[in-house]
Design an enzyme around this catalytic site. Structure first.
Site, PDB file in Angstrom:
ATOM      1  N   ASP A  98       0.818  -1.209   0.000  1.00  0.00           N
ATOM      2  CA  ASP A  98       0.000   0.000   0.000  1.00  0.00           C
ATOM      3  C   ASP A  98       0.853   1.260   0.000  1.00  0.00           C
ATOM      4  OD1 ASP A  98       0.649  -0.875   2.736  1.00  0.00           O
ATOM      5  OD2 ASP A  98      -0.454   0.915   3.360  1.00  0.00           O
ATOM      6  N   GLU A 192      -0.118  -1.069   5.613  1.00  0.00           N
ATOM      7  CA  GLU A 192       0.892  -0.655   6.591  1.00  0.00           C
ATOM      8  C   GLU A 192       0.746   0.805   6.952  1.00  0.00           C
ATOM      9  OE1 GLU A 192       4.944   1.039   7.689  1.00  0.00           O
ATOM     10  OE2 GLU A 192       3.561   1.544   6.069  1.00  0.00           O
ATOM     11  N   GLU A 193       0.356   1.631   5.961  1.00  0.00           N
ATOM     12  CA  GLU A 193       0.307   3.074   6.180  1.00  0.00           C
ATOM     13  C   GLU A 193      -0.773   3.500   7.172  1.00  0.00           C
ATOM     14  OE1 GLU A 193       2.507   4.993   5.333  1.00  0.00           O
ATOM     15  OE2 GLU A 193       3.475   4.298   3.500  1.00  0.00           O
ATOM     16  N   HIS A 399       5.404  10.081   1.164  1.00  0.00           N
ATOM     17  CA  HIS A 399       4.070  10.654   1.398  1.00  0.00           C
ATOM     18  C   HIS A 399       3.893  12.009   0.727  1.00  0.00           C
ATOM     19  CE1 HIS A 399       3.310   8.136   5.326  1.00  0.00           C
ATOM     20  NE2 HIS A 399       3.959   7.456   4.382  1.00  0.00           N
TER      21      HIS A 399
END
Length: 430
Positions: A98, A192-193, A399
């Site tokens: 992800d 995971e994020e 990000h």
């Protein structure tokens, strides 16, 4: 997509292997795998299933065994041991499929080119410029291949660089069966994020004595400490009544929320004012907003457990002060553990990090131990008993639309994995 050739390469690197690694990465970032905060699906978005299925097929085509994508989207596979080393300890490698929900990952338009220095204008948004002054790591990449976006999306290097590195390492181990190693287990996780990365990992399927996440910045870093982490939700219960008759009767939860936030430290204990080993209290979002009820979600972080508890004490003190300032108000502070610092557990088995240091040296790069002002899947895996430091994969500016990666740093990570599994085999035979 623009790709500028030829790629820079040291004499020890194969141009074919570099190109294959880059192609894997570019292929993966085209799949939108953003995690979803508010989704109740497992995984939270369908793109993660799509990419996982694609990678599972790749692993089968490479000759890995025990390959599967389970119902939660987690992908498993095994590089078989070379003959005579079947009983060697199993070592595992992990990355997540992800990408961050904070910036769009749809229709990523990567651009790969040999960096010649200076600022890099991103072609899709004239306001987005990768400035050399703000990215000192670029200085180490002059003459090397970097990959950027067009500035309208993130790149997805966090953590598709790690995914590409692990798949390429598996491919090379399958091609070079003369390299001695025990069973190598790989697994790719979803979400995971948003903190759910290893929630559904079956450790019995992994069955490893140690693991390494490939989810780090630059090259040569071994992250052997993370934050200790808590989430705190502070809820304010006020009293609502028509504003025409509110004097002496209304207790406004929104005003109380503002008062509470003002009671928190302004010049310390915040992400904006701390670095290194300093922890923080960080309000991240308003969960509810109304006169009668308001709530804020916060994250608390520190490398020192006692200091983390002091951050929570301060939150409770601020809530108590707000109750005094707003008679009739009631408050709730609900704290939840999120993940633990993996440092203390790794310190009890120092060989896990030492082997990684030796692997970096064999791959031609000086290792450095670093700390993460955050957490990794390794934090959760370590808490569950599978000790898991984090290794570099060439990520930079995660990000963000200014995210970029360096191909040669990814290549170093591939070579490090290849060396690391051999070191485990050597040491287990002594």
């Amino acid at each position: 997509m623009e790709i500028a050739w030829p790629f820079s390469s040291s004499e020890s690197l194969s141009a074919v292997s570099e190109q294959r690694l880059l192609n894997r990465f570019l292929d993966y970032v085209r799949v939108d795998t953003q995690a979803g905060f508010d989704s109740t699906s497992v995984p939270t978005t369908p793109g993660q299933l799509r990419l996982g299925a694609q990678i599972a097929e790749e692993l089968r085509s490479l000759g890995l065994v025990d390959v599967e994508q389970d119902a939660t989207g987690t992908v498993y596979g095994t590089v078989p041991a070379t003959p005579g080393l079947e009983a060697s300890p199993v070592v595992a490698f992990n990355a997540h499929l992800d990408t961050s929900p904070e910036t769009s990952g749809r229709d990523v338009k990567p651009r790969a080119f040999v960096y010649q220095g200076g600022d890099v204008a991103l072609t899709g948004d004239p306001t987005k410029v990768l400035r050399a002054a703000e990215n000192p790591a670029l200085a180490d990449c002059v003459g090397k291949t970097i990959v950027v976006t067009d500035g309208t999306t993130l790149l997805g290097s966090d953590d598709k660089s790690g995914v590409a590195v692990i798949v390429e390492a598996a491919a090379r181990l399958m091609e070079r069966r003369e390299l001695p190693h025990g069973p190598v287990r790989i697994f790719f996780t979803c979400d995971e994020e948003i903190g759910r990365g290893v929630e559904y990992v079956d450790l019995a399927k992994v069955n490893a004595v140690a693991a390494y996440t490939l989810d780090g910045e630059g090259a040569g870093a071994i992250d052997d400490e993370t934050f200790d982490a808590m989430k705190a939700v502070v809820t304010f219960h006020g009293i609502n009544i028509h504003p025409s008759i509110a004097k002496g009767r209304m207790v406004n939860s929104l005003r109380a929320l503002g008062h509470f936030l003002e009671r928190l430290p302004q010049n310390e204990r915040s992400p904006e004012t701390t670095d290194g080993r300093e922890g923080f209290i960080h309000p991240v979002r308003i969960l509810e907003s109304g006169v009668d009820r308001a709530a804020v979600e916060m994250i608390l972080r520190d490398f020192d457990r006692a200091k983390l508890e002091s951050h929570l004490d301060l939150v409770r003190e601020a809530a108590a002060a707000t109750r005094v300032a707003f008679p009739g108000l009631t408050t709730e502070v609900e704290a939840t553990e999120q993940y633990a610092n993996l440092g203390p557990a790794l310190a009890r088995q120092p060989h896990i990090v030492q082997y990684a240091e030796e692997a970096y040296r064999r791959a031609g790069i000086a290792p450095r131990r670093t700390i993460i002002r955050g957490g990794t899947d390794g934090s959760f895996l370590t808490a569950r008993g599978l000790l898991t430091p984090n290794l570099s994969t060439g990520e930079h500016n995660p990000h963000s639309p200014l995210e970029w990666t360096c191909l040669e740093e990814m290549e170093t990570a591939v070579r490090t994995i290849v060396e690391l599994v051999q070191i485990w085999a050597e040491r287990s035979g002594r």
